[in-house]
Motif scaffolding. Structure first.
Motif, PDB file in Angstrom:
ATOM      1  N   ILE A  93       6.082  11.262  -7.001  1.00  0.00           N
ATOM      2  CA  ILE A  93       4.878  10.468  -7.273  1.00  0.00           C
ATOM      3  C   ILE A  93       4.534   9.617  -6.063  1.00  0.00           C
ATOM      4  O   ILE A  93       3.375   9.536  -5.652  1.00  0.00           O
ATOM      5  CB  ILE A  93       5.055   9.612  -8.543  1.00  0.00           C
ATOM      6  N   VAL A  94       5.540   8.995  -5.463  1.00  0.00           N
ATOM      7  CA  VAL A  94       5.319   8.194  -4.254  1.00  0.00           C
ATOM      8  C   VAL A  94       4.788   9.099  -3.141  1.00  0.00           C
ATOM      9  O   VAL A  94       3.847   8.733  -2.424  1.00  0.00           O
ATOM     10  CB  VAL A  94       6.613   7.470  -3.827  1.00  0.00           C
ATOM     11  N   ASN A 105      -8.451   9.727   0.993  1.00  0.00           N
ATOM     12  CA  ASN A 105      -8.952   9.223  -0.290  1.00  0.00           C
ATOM     13  C   ASN A 105      -8.915   7.697  -0.289  1.00  0.00           C
ATOM     14  O   ASN A 105      -8.020   7.090   0.288  1.00  0.00           O
ATOM     15  CB  ASN A 105      -8.092   9.735  -1.450  1.00  0.00           C
ATOM     16  N   SER A 106      -9.872   7.106  -0.959  1.00  0.00           N
ATOM     17  CA  SER A 106      -9.861   5.654  -1.104  1.00  0.00           C
ATOM     18  C   SER A 106      -8.784   5.274  -2.114  1.00  0.00           C
ATOM     19  O   SER A 106      -8.253   6.134  -2.834  1.00  0.00           O
ATOM     20  CB  SER A 106     -11.224   5.150  -1.590  1.00  0.00           C
ATOM     21  N   ILE A 107      -8.467   3.996  -2.190  1.00  0.00           N
ATOM     22  CA  ILE A 107      -7.481   3.519  -3.160  1.00  0.00           C
ATOM     23  C   ILE A 107      -7.966   3.846  -4.564  1.00  0.00           C
ATOM     24  O   ILE A 107      -7.190   4.301  -5.408  1.00  0.00           O
ATOM     25  CB  ILE A 107      -7.225   2.011  -2.971  1.00  0.00           C
ATOM     26  N   GLU A 108      -9.257   3.631  -4.827  1.00  0.00           N
ATOM     27  CA  GLU A 108      -9.821   3.913  -6.161  1.00  0.00           C
ATOM     28  C   GLU A 108      -9.675   5.389  -6.525  1.00  0.00           C
ATOM     29  O   GLU A 108      -9.291   5.722  -7.645  1.00  0.00           O
ATOM     30  CB  GLU A 108     -11.295   3.499  -6.218  1.00  0.00           C
ATOM     31  N   GLU A 109      -9.997   6.286  -5.574  1.00  0.00           N
ATOM     32  CA  GLU A 109      -9.873   7.728  -5.837  1.00  0.00           C
ATOM     33  C   GLU A 109      -8.415   8.110  -6.078  1.00  0.00           C
ATOM     34  O   GLU A 109      -8.114   8.906  -6.971  1.00  0.00           O
ATOM     35  CB  GLU A 109     -10.419   8.533  -4.651  1.00  0.00           C
ATOM     36  N   LEU A 124       0.353  -0.097 -12.351  1.00  0.00           N
ATOM     37  CA  LEU A 124       1.622   0.394 -11.817  1.00  0.00           C
ATOM     38  C   LEU A 124       1.391   1.255 -10.582  1.00  0.00           C
ATOM     39  O   LEU A 124       2.124   1.151  -9.592  1.00  0.00           O
ATOM     40  CB  LEU A 124       2.402   1.164 -12.882  1.00  0.00           C
ATOM     41  N   ILE A 125       0.368   2.074 -10.603  1.00  0.00           N
ATOM     42  CA  ILE A 125       0.041   2.900  -9.431  1.00  0.00           C
ATOM     43  C   ILE A 125      -0.310   2.003  -8.247  1.00  0.00           C
ATOM     44  O   ILE A 125       0.149   2.218  -7.125  1.00  0.00           O
ATOM     45  CB  ILE A 125      -1.107   3.883  -9.741  1.00  0.00           C
ATOM     46  N   LEU A 129       1.665   1.731  -4.761  1.00  0.00           N
ATOM     47  CA  LEU A 129       0.896   1.903  -3.529  1.00  0.00           C
ATOM     48  C   LEU A 129       1.158   0.745  -2.570  1.00  0.00           C
ATOM     49  O   LEU A 129       1.446   0.955  -1.383  1.00  0.00           O
ATOM     50  CB  LEU A 129      -0.592   1.995  -3.879  1.00  0.00           C
ATOM     51  N   LYS A 130       1.122  -0.467  -3.075  1.00  0.00           N
ATOM     52  CA  LYS A 130       1.309  -1.653  -2.241  1.00  0.00           C
ATOM     53  C   LYS A 130       2.756  -1.797  -1.769  1.00  0.00           C
ATOM     54  O   LYS A 130       3.010  -2.079  -0.603  1.00  0.00           O
ATOM     55  CB  LYS A 130       0.895  -2.896  -3.022  1.00  0.00           C
ATOM     56  N   GLU A 131       3.714  -1.575  -2.672  1.00  0.00           N
ATOM     57  CA  GLU A 131       5.119  -1.830  -2.363  1.00  0.00           C
ATOM     58  C   GLU A 131       5.819  -0.695  -1.632  1.00  0.00           C
ATOM     59  O   GLU A 131       6.707  -0.938  -0.839  1.00  0.00           O
ATOM     60  CB  GLU A 131       5.885  -2.139  -3.654  1.00  0.00           C
ATOM     61  N   GLN A 132       5.433   0.540  -1.911  1.00  0.00           N
ATOM     62  CA  GLN A 132       6.156   1.670  -1.354  1.00  0.00           C
ATOM     63  C   GLN A 132       5.390   2.420  -0.269  1.00  0.00           C
ATOM     64  O   GLN A 132       5.969   2.839   0.709  1.00  0.00           O
ATOM     65  CB  GLN A 132       6.502   2.670  -2.473  1.00  0.00           C
TER      66      GLN A 132
END
Length: 135
Positions: A93-94, A105-109, A124-125, A129-132
């Motif tokens: 997933i990461v 892709n944008s963060i929203e996409e 959670l996504i 995204l921010k942490e990993q």
């Protein structure tokens, strides 16, 4: 990445002190939130179901914010606590998040695509995204 699922107040005192990511599967009171932060000093994020988020006290939310703990809305779909107390978020997933971001892709996409593919919550996504990925 593992999300520790806590299904009752009684489990809070038995948590590993090194837990960083916790899902509360019950309606937590202010005292429960304080006990959680005391039991897990390395806590970085707490996920609660969206319906519980609506009724969580502002004081508890502010306490988490002051402690530097993110509050995430979401559920752990298909998880059976009797089999494992952790909800595992696989490395694939990461990697998928990294791939989507590197494709432009944008963060929203990215969030929208991952929600469809994995059934993980938007919060959670974004946390992953921010942490990993972007760390």
């Amino acid at each position: 990445m593992k999300l520790r699922v806590v299904s009752s107040k009684k489990e809070i005192t038995d948590l590993n002190r090194n837990e960083q990511l916790v899902h509360l599967a019950f309606r937590a009171s202010n005292m429960d939130v304080m006990n959680l932060v005391q039991s897990c000093p390395r806590l970085r994020a707490v996920q609660i179901p969206p319906s519980y988020h609506e009724t969580m006290s502002r004081a508890a939310q502010q306490f988490l914010e002051i402690q530097g703990v993110q509050l995430l809305k979401g559920d752990v779909w298909g998880h059976r606590k009797d089999i494992d107390e952790y909800y595992a978020i696989g490395e694939q997933i990461v990697n998928r998040i990294s791939t989507l971001m590197s494709e432009g892709n944008s963060i929203e996409e990215t969030v929208r695509k991952l929600q469809r593919e994995t059934k993980l919550s938007e919060d959670l996504i974004r946390y992953i995204l921010k942490e990993q990925v972007m760390a």
